[in-house]
Design an enzyme around this catalytic site. Sequence first.
Site, PDB file in Angstrom:
ATOM      1  N   HIS A 147     -32.060  -1.647  -5.087  1.00 20.98           N
ATOM      2  CA  HIS A 147     -30.768   0.072  -5.955  1.00 20.98           C
ATOM      3  C   HIS A 147     -29.772  -0.617  -6.008  1.00 20.98           C
ATOM      4  O   HIS A 147     -28.543  -0.971  -6.347  1.00 20.98           O
ATOM      5  CB  HIS A 147     -31.189   1.128  -5.218  1.00 20.98           C
ATOM      6  CG  HIS A 147     -29.891   1.779  -5.038  1.00 20.98           C
ATOM      7  ND1 HIS A 147     -30.119   2.871  -5.610  1.00 20.98           N
ATOM      8  CD2 HIS A 147     -28.974   2.027  -4.418  1.00 20.98           C
ATOM      9  CE1 HIS A 147     -29.230   3.881  -5.347  1.00 20.98           C
ATOM     10  NE2 HIS A 147     -28.116   3.193  -4.356  1.00 20.98           N
ATOM     11  N   GLU A 148     -28.903  -1.572  -4.513  1.00 17.11           N
ATOM     12  CA  GLU A 148     -28.156  -2.526  -4.482  1.00 17.11           C
ATOM     13  C   GLU A 148     -27.502  -3.238  -5.287  1.00 17.11           C
ATOM     14  O   GLU A 148     -26.523  -3.689  -6.087  1.00 17.11           O
ATOM     15  CB  GLU A 148     -27.631  -2.604  -3.100  1.00 17.11           C
ATOM     16  CG  GLU A 148     -28.216  -1.585  -1.760  1.00 17.11           C
ATOM     17  CD  GLU A 148     -27.709  -0.092  -1.706  1.00 17.11           C
ATOM     18  OE1 GLU A 148     -26.435  -0.582  -2.769  1.00 17.11           O
ATOM     19  OE2 GLU A 148     -28.380   0.506  -1.548  1.00 17.11           O
ATOM     20  N   HIS A 172     -26.292  -1.612  -8.373  1.00 14.08           N
ATOM     21  CA  HIS A 172     -24.218  -0.860  -7.896  1.00 14.08           C
ATOM     22  C   HIS A 172     -23.734  -2.313  -8.916  1.00 14.08           C
ATOM     23  O   HIS A 172     -22.750  -2.517  -9.424  1.00 14.08           O
ATOM     24  CB  HIS A 172     -24.226  -0.794  -7.349  1.00 14.08           C
ATOM     25  CG  HIS A 172     -24.570   0.776  -6.554  1.00 14.08           C
ATOM     26  ND1 HIS A 172     -23.766   1.686  -7.557  1.00 14.08           N
ATOM     27  CD2 HIS A 172     -25.444   0.497  -5.705  1.00 14.08           C
ATOM     28  CE1 HIS A 172     -24.586   2.704  -6.847  1.00 14.08           C
ATOM     29  NE2 HIS A 172     -25.474   2.141  -5.842  1.00 14.08           N
ATOM     30  N   HIS A 193     -21.358  -3.040 -11.970  1.00 15.52           N
ATOM     31  CA  HIS A 193     -19.906  -4.029 -11.179  1.00 15.52           C
ATOM     32  C   HIS A 193     -19.092  -4.621 -12.797  1.00 15.52           C
ATOM     33  O   HIS A 193     -18.897  -4.900 -13.694  1.00 15.52           O
ATOM     34  CB  HIS A 193     -20.000  -4.247 -10.457  1.00 15.52           C
ATOM     35  CG  HIS A 193     -18.593  -4.316  -9.805  1.00 15.52           C
ATOM     36  ND1 HIS A 193     -18.494  -5.544  -9.292  1.00 15.52           N
ATOM     37  CD2 HIS A 193     -17.065  -4.052 -10.589  1.00 15.52           C
ATOM     38  CE1 HIS A 193     -16.879  -5.650  -8.572  1.00 15.52           C
ATOM     39  NE2 HIS A 193     -16.062  -4.583 -10.170  1.00 15.52           N
TER      40      HIS A 193
HETATM   41 ZN    ZN Z   1     -26.131   3.144  -4.335  1.00 12.73          ZN
END
Ligand code: ZN
Length: 226
Positions: free
Chosen positions: A99-100, A103, A107
């Site tokens: 999940h991280e 991100h 980006h």
């Molecule tokens: Zn998140």
Amino acid sequence: MIFDPRYFFVVGPFMLLALAASFYVKSAFRQWSKYGIRRGMNGAQIAAEVIRAAGIQGVRIERASGFLSDHYDPRERVVRLSPQVHDSTSIAACAVAAHEVGHAIQHQHRYAPLALRNAAVPTASIGSSFGVGAMLLGLVFSAKPLIAIGIILFCAVVLFQLITLPVEFDASRRAKAILLDGGFVNEEEAVGVRRVLNAAALTYVAAALTSIATLVYYLGFLRSDD
Ligand SMILES: [Zn+2]
């Protein structure tokens, strides 16, 4: 004006929901931390592998302290993973790590809601401190203009939390797809990944609803004559 029952009726249910969501995400994380993924990679290895597979360069992975403190820092381009994710080969760790990295992928692809959310951070932090302060002071001194200023500032918080929803849902959607398609987890393990990420998504929904309810509560004072 110390105790206002209206506050408990308007905002209370959502605060309870937020509290329940926070318990739920912790219990889902703990439950799925008990089961390891068969490929035996820990969170840091999964994050590194997903970053590599996505063709992203210049993103580092760091071990951060604090339970569920995992996040992606777009300014430093660092995926920070808590010890329970970084070092663990569990299904929960795998879900959070992916999940991280989701991100970081957002980006890289200049995903518009993420850019919008990052741009809204300073305004939202002003809104959450000064906005709440102004609304409370306005209430204590029965000063409607002060409440109105507080409401305007607090709108930045609500907007921030609303923009956060697509950002979080999208990162989880990417994580689920990458983990399954990339063969990091099998169908059985993917169930746990979904449970953990859906529980996390609920906390963001609950937070947004609580802020909207807070806004509605204070808006009521601008209309009422008391
Ligand atoms: Zn998140």
